[in-house]
Design a protein around this motif. Structure first.
Motif, mmCIF file in Angstrom:
data_model
loop_
_atom_site.group_PDB
_atom_site.id
_atom_site.type_symbol
_atom_site.label_atom_id
_atom_site.label_comp_id
_atom_site.label_asym_id
_atom_site.label_seq_id
_atom_site.Cartn_x
_atom_site.Cartn_y
_atom_site.Cartn_z
ATOM 1 N N TRP A 126 -5.198 4.461 11.259
ATOM 2 C CA TRP A 126 -5.665 5.000 9.972
ATOM 3 C C TRP A 126 -7.095 4.549 9.695
ATOM 4 C CZ3 TRP A 126 -4.762 2.990 4.427
ATOM 5 C CH2 TRP A 126 -5.049 4.006 3.493
ATOM 6 N N VAL A 128 -10.329 4.058 7.697
ATOM 7 C CA VAL A 128 -10.679 4.096 6.271
ATOM 8 C C VAL A 128 -12.087 3.578 6.007
ATOM 9 C CG1 VAL A 128 -8.318 3.997 5.396
ATOM 10 C CG2 VAL A 128 -9.529 1.861 5.916
ATOM 11 N N GLY A 171 -1.275 6.571 1.216
ATOM 12 C CA GLY A 171 -2.032 5.745 2.137
ATOM 13 C C GLY A 171 -1.299 5.561 3.452
ATOM 14 N N HIS A 176 -4.390 11.686 2.204
ATOM 15 C CA HIS A 176 -4.043 10.634 1.247
ATOM 16 C C HIS A 176 -4.849 10.713 -0.042
ATOM 17 C CE1 HIS A 176 -7.683 8.302 2.478
ATOM 18 N NE2 HIS A 176 -7.451 8.925 3.624
ATOM 19 N N THR A 177 -5.774 11.647 -0.146
ATOM 20 C CA THR A 177 -6.621 11.834 -1.326
ATOM 21 C C THR A 177 -6.715 13.325 -1.639
ATOM 22 O OG1 THR A 177 -8.622 12.074 0.012
ATOM 23 C CG2 THR A 177 -8.049 9.835 -0.713
ATOM 24 N N HIS A 200 0.238 6.620 -6.109
ATOM 25 C CA HIS A 200 -0.617 6.432 -4.942
ATOM 26 C C HIS A 200 -2.084 6.699 -5.252
ATOM 27 C CE1 HIS A 200 2.945 5.878 -2.594
ATOM 28 N NE2 HIS A 200 3.413 7.068 -2.930
ATOM 29 N N GLN A 204 -5.338 3.513 -5.070
ATOM 30 C CA GLN A 204 -6.542 3.865 -4.316
ATOM 31 C C GLN A 204 -7.791 3.941 -5.201
ATOM 32 O OE1 GLN A 204 -6.109 6.829 -0.933
ATOM 33 N NE2 GLN A 204 -4.256 7.322 -2.093
ATOM 34 N N THR A 242 -6.064 -2.498 -0.373
ATOM 35 C CA THR A 242 -5.347 -2.243 0.884
ATOM 36 C C THR A 242 -4.503 -3.454 1.280
ATOM 37 O OG1 THR A 242 -7.333 -2.903 2.106
ATOM 38 C CG2 THR A 242 -6.986 -0.540 1.759
#
Length: 322
Positions: A126, A128, A171, A176-177, A200, A204, A242
């Motif tokens: 993942w 980020v 996430g 995820h956004t 979620h 974030q 995170t």
């Protein structure tokens, strides 16, 4: 809007008992797990796809209690780099879409999935951060070779069966956004939308009201989860958002899931519900309870009580004052 619940919360009860309980609390919708991470305690697609009598009995059990099935949910990682793992999640998704078509359920909820960083990877990766540049290369490879091709093919499979896909912005997955959801939607079509869960968004650093407006303007909200999050003002400075500690480490975690109203006040939830109505979302508000401080029944009951104060249920009328 219809107040509902993700029925896996009551996976320890038989289907009829669980349906009786939620109906007695005034709910109008149930989201039912069909495999993947949520399991299939209440709904086995293998059985229902092969047995027309069982299918009719299942549908009657829901409808006779004044409920609708808002979605079938099979959250999983069909892009997992270990092919055996990916295949299990993929098969659950395919069968869930086929079952949704038979039951005339308009939405199947799942995750976008997350690939590895190359064809022979063993674990998902993942990315980020944009630097070091390796992460950009990984991200590009994932989307061009795995994420977009998979959802273009299987999104069309769902669309051909009049089923929409609600991807939960979570996430640890490629989508995820709001931005990543819209990126995939642009590539794979309008069958792709969000199963939007405010919990979620909060961890974030995303305002759920703004997320509703960003996605709602594109008609990209297919389903909605009602779950809350609280961020510890001390621990977040130690671990960041995170935070990799287990959810059970509640005293030390930067953030944790709460039932509706125990992370953010009722005014905040009223704003979210109003934003949903503003962008034209008039479907299920499905309670998901993962609060480590409350029992299943108490957390669910408090979520129902809090949401009933702010839910907008009646159809929109004319602006009589204009």
């Amino acid at each position: 809007m219809k107040l509902g619940v993700f029925l896996v919360l009551f996976g320890g009860r038989k289907l009829e008992e669980a349906l009786d309980f939620v109906a007695s609390r005034g709910l109008k919708a149930v989201e039912i797990g069909t495999g993947g991470y949520p399991g299939n305690a209440h709904c086995n697609p293998d059985l229902l796809l092969e047995n027309e009598t069982a299918l009719k009995e299942f549908k009657h059990a829901v409808e006779s209690r004044g409920l609708i099935i808002s979605a079938l949910s099979c959250h999983g990682n069909a892009l997992h780099p270990q092919k055996q793992i990916a295949q299990g999640f993929h098969d659950a998704f395919v069968k869930t879409v086929q079952l949704a078509e038979k039951l005339e359920v308009p939405v199947v909820n799942t995750f976008s999935g997350l690939p590895g960083d190359h064809e022979d990877a063993k674990y998902p990766n993942w990315p980020v951060a944009p630097w070091p540049n390796d992460f950009q290369e990984v991200l590009k490879w994932q989307w061009e070779n795995k994420v977009i091709p998979y959802w273009k093919e299987w999104g069309q499979f769902a669309a051909d069966r009049q089923v929409k896909i609600g991807l939960e912005l979570h996430g640890g997955f490629s989508v995820h956004t709001p931005a990543t959801l819209l990126r995939l939607r642009e590539a794979a079509g309008e069958v792709i939308g969000a199963n939007l869960d405010p919990s979620h968004m909060w961890w974030q650093g995303i305002d759920p009201v703004q997320a509703v407006q960003i996605l709602g303007r594109e008609n990209a909200i297919h389903h909605f989860h009602a779950k809350d999050t609280t961020i510890d003002p001390v621990n977040v400075n130690r671990h960041g958002v995170t935070d990799m500690q287990e959810y059970s480490q509640m005293m030390d975690r930067a953030w944790q899931f709460r039932t509706v109203g125990y992370g953010h006040d009722i005014k905040t939830w009223a704003d979210i519900i109003s934003a949903l109505r503003l962008v034209g979302y008039d479907y299920a508000v499905s309670i998901e309870h993962e609060d480590g401080l409350m029992s299943v029944e108490e957390g669910f009951t408090k979520a129902v009580q809090n949401l009933q104060q702010v839910l907008i249920e009646e159809p929109l009328g004319d602006m009589w004052w204009v």
